[in-house]
Design an enzyme around this catalytic site. Structure first.
Site, PDB file in Angstrom:
ATOM      1  N   ASP A 137       0.887  -1.291   0.219  1.00 44.23           N
ATOM      2  CA  ASP A 137      -0.129   0.076  -0.032  1.00 44.23           C
ATOM      3  C   ASP A 137       0.808   1.156   0.085  1.00 44.23           C
ATOM      4  OD1 ASP A 137      -2.125   1.800   0.379  1.00 44.23           O
ATOM      5  OD2 ASP A 137      -3.098   0.522   1.639  1.00 44.23           O
ATOM      6  N   LYS A 149       0.373  12.807  11.940  1.00 38.63           N
ATOM      7  CA  LYS A 149       1.396  13.825  12.538  1.00 38.63           C
ATOM      8  C   LYS A 149       0.457  15.027  12.960  1.00 38.63           C
ATOM      9  CE  LYS A 149       4.701  17.307  10.603  1.00 38.63           C
ATOM     10  NZ  LYS A 149       5.913  17.477   9.357  1.00 38.63           N
ATOM     11  N   HIS A 290      11.825 -25.498  30.243  1.00 34.36           N
ATOM     12  CA  HIS A 290      12.874 -24.311  30.520  1.00 34.36           C
ATOM     13  C   HIS A 290      13.649 -24.270  29.018  1.00 34.36           C
ATOM     14  CE1 HIS A 290      11.111 -23.208  34.271  1.00 34.36           C
ATOM     15  NE2 HIS A 290      11.299 -24.511  34.726  1.00 34.36           N
TER      16      HIS A 290
END
Length: 538
Positions: A137, A149, A290
């Site tokens: 896009d 902004k 783990h």
């Protein structure tokens, strides 16, 4: 030179009079547009969004009517126009901006609702190069960044999940949005375009074989917010980046509680390990605790593979992660549910297995639809203070290595198979790593020690404990092959493995004392091969 701000204070509340809606994902857009129209908001839109809103009976103005220019080039050019970007970027309290708007016939746009072409989805689905490029896009990110902004005056919404909050804000605040609301949405908007651009740049790097690009960006979309991180005082989120690699990020959670941060980390390690064992080579199972394997095995059936993996260290397997390389069947599921397990992950799950595991509602069951390709490249990343360490995935395969026999005695065929099996597992064990294996089954695993000799000793102790637990006459390290993911710096680690009963050794080689290690192996009649490839894992 930096642009100097005129320091015009941002207003708190801004009335929404005109909204621009341009979305690829139409989820909830008709409902949102209807709510806006009911507030008297003028609707502007483009392409498919305009058609969807018009079809719903809403009054909507096509963007081409305000630009005076039609959509061209298959929709590639439609919003890149001063009448759009001027409407988004104009500072309403700056007289020069106001005069420019009047002079050029630019109308203010107070709300932008925009989401982007589905680049990540196309990439994840394996779209070809031209299709993937076409789903980059251009206008969308430009409008999002312009609106964000100018968030002092413009509300920018990029996520359909924020539509209800927007509607509620307008309902309770006389059709206005507050500055703090606009700030939060602007922050989210920039994060969205950053993640979008990261996905594009990383796709280009992969497509063009650029392993170490000059600029590296890593981004993703929040899949879920975790209850906490590794520990309760840490916050955490699970982000997905659009990679098509089968694994925990792309899996379907068929049942069970939300996965925790540690669950996801351990499950990823388990599934990456089991990906080393192709289904056509037979059933295999890995049990992780783990982030380290505590048992890995192959078998004539998946049930047998699981039981053999469990036998290696049934104590550590409690509360572990189980990864399987084939369809999980009911018989295997019946065995697994006898032990408390956190997560099961498999490429496929039979209906019988689902029914069995449903009796344990807290047990997480993940179906991935496939196995990760251990030869694929991709990247791994780790943060450090002030930076990011990025490397290509460790895709070295024992099948692709020319093994070099360095001892007087060559390994037997059985020893060679055990060596290869042990080395596959050692690649996924935290360094320093030592793995004993025999007959397609781990005998003992030593992980993450500061010295290699300690890893060898711990692995041997684990094997002895397993033998006692299973009622065996001797530990499986007797007559086993041992793998070290990096070279033996001294002969002491090798001698410890020999004392445990290993008769064959596989390691990368490359130490200044290689000859000392080779001499020790020869002295004890042990076969040893060098791979020339190490697998450090930190």
């Amino acid at each position: 030179m930096a642009v100097v701000s005129k320091k015009i204070p941002a207003p708190d509340n801004v009335k929404i009079r005109t909204a621009l809606l341009s979305v690829s994902d139409k989820t909830g857009i008709v409902e949102l547009a209807g709510a806006l129209a009911s507030q008297g908001v003028r609707l502007l839109s483009t392409g498919g969004t305009h058609k969807a809103l018009s079809a719903a009976g809403l009054k909507v103005t096509d963007v081409s009517d305000i630009t005076g220019f039609p959509e061209i080039m298959d929709g590639r050019v439609k919003t890149l126009h001063p009448n759009v970007h001027g409407g988004l970027l104009a500072i309403r309290d700056d007289q020069e901006h106001v005069e420019a708007m009047k002079a050029h016939g630019i109308e203010a746009i107070d709300l932008a609702v925009i989401n982007l072409y589905p680049f990540e989805e196309v990439r994840s689905a394996g779209g070809d190069y031209p299709t993937t490029v076409e789903n980059i896009d251009i206008g969308g990110p430009a409008m999002i960044r312009a609106s964000a902004k100018n968030h002092a005056y413009v509300t920018i919404v990029v996520d359909p999940s924020d539509y209800p909050a927007l509607i509620e804000a307008l309902r309770t605040n006389n059709g206005q949005t507050s500055y703090s609301f606009r700030q939060k949405l602007a922050a989210k908007a920039y994060a969205r375009t950053a993640a979008y651009d990261a996905a594009i740049s990383n796709w280009f790097a992969e497509a063009l074989d650029i392993e170490i690009p000059r600029y590296r960006t890593i981004g993703g979309v929040l899949r879920e917010e975790m209850r906490y991180g590794e520990n309760p005082h840490q916050s955490a989120g699970f982000y997905v980046a659009g990679e098509s690699r089968p694994g925990v990020a792309t899996a379907r959670l068929l049942q069970g509680k939300q996965l925790s941060y540690n669950n996801i980390n351990d499950t990823d390690g388990a599934f990456e390990l089991i990906g080393e064992f192709a289904p056509e080579q037979g059933p295999a199972c890995a049990i992780i605790k783990h982030a380290n394997p505590c048992g890995v095995a192959t078998g004539a059936s998946l049930k047998e593979a699981y039981l053999r993996a469990l036998a290696c260290d049934s104590t550590s397997a409690f509360g572990g992660i189980i990864a399987l390389n084939q369809l999980l069947d009911g018989e295997t599921a019946e065995e697994i549910v006898k032990l408390f397990t956190e997560v099961i992950i498999a490429p496929e799950v039979s209906e019988e297995a689902k029914a069995v595991i449903a009796k344990k509602p807290n047990l997480r069951l993940l179906e991935t639809g496939g196995l990760p390709d251990p030869r694929s490249r991709g990247i791994t990343a780790k943060t450090v203070a002030g930076g990011l360490l990025v490397q290509t995935r460790d895709n070295g395969m024992i099948e692709d290595i020319d093994l070099r026999v360095v001892t007087t005695r060559a390994p037997t065929d059985r020893e060679l198979e055990d060596m290869k099996f042990a080395y596959k597992v050692a690649k996924h064990v935290k360094s320093n790593a030592i793995v004993y294996a025999k007959d397609g089954q781990t005998a003992g695993i030593g992980a993450g020690q500061m010295s290699r000799i300690d890893s060898a000793r711990i692995a041997a102790i684990k094997a002895e404990e397993a033998a006692k637990a299973m009622g065996w006459s001797e530990p499986m390290t007797k007559g086993s092959a041992v793998a070290s993911e990096a070279f033996f710096p001294f002969a002491d680690g090798l001698l410890s493995a020999i004392a445990a009963g290993a008769t064959a050794v596989i390691q990368p080689g490359g130490s200044m004392r290689d000859q000392e290690v080779i001499d020790a192996a020869n002295e004890h009649g042990v076969a040893m091969v060098f791979t020339g490839m190490r697998h450090f894992r930190h």
